[in-house]
Scaffold this motif. Structure first.
Motif, mmCIF file in Angstrom:
data_model
loop_
_atom_site.group_PDB
_atom_site.id
_atom_site.type_symbol
_atom_site.label_atom_id
_atom_site.label_comp_id
_atom_site.label_asym_id
_atom_site.label_seq_id
_atom_site.Cartn_x
_atom_site.Cartn_y
_atom_site.Cartn_z
ATOM 1 N N ALA A 16 0.828 -1.211 0.000
ATOM 2 C CA ALA A 16 0.000 0.000 0.000
ATOM 3 C C ALA A 16 0.860 1.257 0.000
ATOM 4 C CB ALA A 16 -0.931 -0.015 1.211
ATOM 5 N N TYR A 17 1.988 1.227 0.742
ATOM 6 C CA TYR A 17 2.804 2.448 0.807
ATOM 7 C C TYR A 17 3.460 2.757 -0.536
ATOM 8 C CZ TYR A 17 7.058 -0.414 1.084
ATOM 9 O OH TYR A 17 8.077 -1.283 0.808
ATOM 10 N N VAL A 18 3.727 1.719 -1.342
ATOM 11 C CA VAL A 18 4.297 1.949 -2.670
ATOM 12 C C VAL A 18 3.263 2.610 -3.574
ATOM 13 C CG1 VAL A 18 5.249 0.849 -4.726
ATOM 14 C CG2 VAL A 18 5.939 0.053 -2.463
ATOM 15 N N MET A 54 1.144 7.556 -6.269
ATOM 16 C CA MET A 54 0.076 8.530 -6.425
ATOM 17 C C MET A 54 0.534 9.917 -5.984
ATOM 18 S SD MET A 54 -2.310 6.969 -7.869
ATOM 19 C CE MET A 54 -3.444 8.357 -7.802
ATOM 20 N N ASN A 55 1.332 9.980 -4.923
ATOM 21 C CA ASN A 55 1.844 11.277 -4.464
ATOM 22 C C ASN A 55 2.710 11.931 -5.529
ATOM 23 O OD1 ASN A 55 0.521 10.925 -2.064
ATOM 24 N ND2 ASN A 55 2.326 10.250 -0.915
ATOM 25 N N ARG A 56 3.564 11.098 -6.164
ATOM 26 C CA ARG A 56 4.426 11.653 -7.211
ATOM 27 C C ARG A 56 3.614 12.129 -8.405
ATOM 28 N NH1 ARG A 56 9.844 10.433 -6.862
ATOM 29 N NH2 ARG A 56 9.961 11.869 -8.624
ATOM 30 N N ILE A 57 2.583 11.345 -8.773
ATOM 31 C CA ILE A 57 1.745 11.722 -9.914
ATOM 32 C C ILE A 57 0.996 13.018 -9.630
ATOM 33 C CG2 ILE A 57 -0.277 11.047 -11.278
ATOM 34 C CD1 ILE A 57 0.615 8.152 -10.969
ATOM 35 N N GLN A 58 0.479 13.152 -8.416
ATOM 36 C CA GLN A 58 -0.327 14.309 -8.051
ATOM 37 C C GLN A 58 0.528 15.492 -7.615
ATOM 38 O OE1 GLN A 58 -2.973 12.845 -5.042
ATOM 39 N NE2 GLN A 58 -3.957 11.356 -6.402
#
Length: 247
Positions: free
Chosen positions: A68-70, A75-79
């Motif tokens: 889940a953390y990956v 998603m954090n990098r994409i957003q």
């Protein structure tokens, strides 16, 4: 006749058996090898041994979902977020990111202007040599990271064709003192000596004939001494790299 002296050379037999097992032979060479398999029982056993050695590679590993953390990090990098919170950025954060974006574009544009402005002032230079072929070298039966990579560069207007040797800093450096580097021709199995190697060999210029041997090779081999029949130290498939402009 297929069972000529050349096909009795142990290194050439092993080379052909391994390439046949991996499906890397050209159609014409493949047909010759298949005829040799029919006529030579010992060579048939060599091919089967290689096929059994490579059989585990056909087994697909079990698929496992990413933690889940990956997923969250992706998603954090994409957003464009730095934390794991789903809270949208504040107006101040959005303004600051926009400012950094425009600053980056401004600096890139300025750098491009400087390059264009200074280009006519410099002397004409030759285009850099293109990396065309690469061979990842390993010892027979070696498992793990490869200790050596051999890169081949085509000639330019001012420099000849050459090969470069790069050692893997994360592995023990194998001795290549008093060895020679050979190219095995893709279709015929003919061998061409490229150079003698020493412990401090880093770059070697090639003649037109040697460069052609690299272009036509299926494999590069390092052996002890000046005779191709010497003990094999390292070997690796010679891979032609695609042109970025055609990818």
């Amino acid at each position: 006749m297929l069972r000529s002296m050349r096909y009795q050379n142990p290194k050439i037999r092993e080379h052909l058996a391994s390439q046949y097992a991996m499906g890397l032979l050209l159609p014409l060479v493949k047909r010759r090898v298949e005829r040799l398999i029919e006529q030579d029982a010992s060579f048939e056993r060599e091919v089967r041994a290689w096929q059994e050695r490579l059989a585990p590679m056909n087994e697909l590993p079990e698929e496992r979902p990413a933690p889940a953390y990956v997923k969250q990090a992706v998603m954090n990098r994409i957003q464009g977020l730095t934390g794991s919170s789903d809270t949208p950025p504040s107006p101040l954060q959005s303004w600051w990111r926009s400012l950094r974006l425009w600053q980056g574009l401004t600096m890139a544009s300025l750098a491009l202007v400087v390059v264009i402005a200074l280009a006519p002032l410099g002397t004409e230079t030759d285009l850099p040599a293109k990396l065309s072929y690469i061979a990842v070298m390993q010892a027979d039966g070696q498992v793990g990271e490869s200790p050596l990579v051999i890169s081949a560069y085509g000639k330019t207007e001012s420099t000849p064709s050459r090969i470069e040797l790069r050692w893997n800093d994360r592995t023990d450096k194998q001795s290549v003192e008093a060895t020679t580097l050979w190219a095995i021709e893709r279709e015929t199995g003919a061998v061409t000596q490229l150079t003698q190697l020493a412990a401090d060999t880093r770059s070697v210029s090639l003649t037109a004939e040697q460069w052609q041997a690299v272009k036509n090779s299926l494999e590069l081999v390092v052996v002890r001494g000046n005779d191709f029949n010497g003990d094999v130290v390292l070997r690796g498939l010679c891979i032609q790299l695609a042109d970025w402009n055609r990818v």
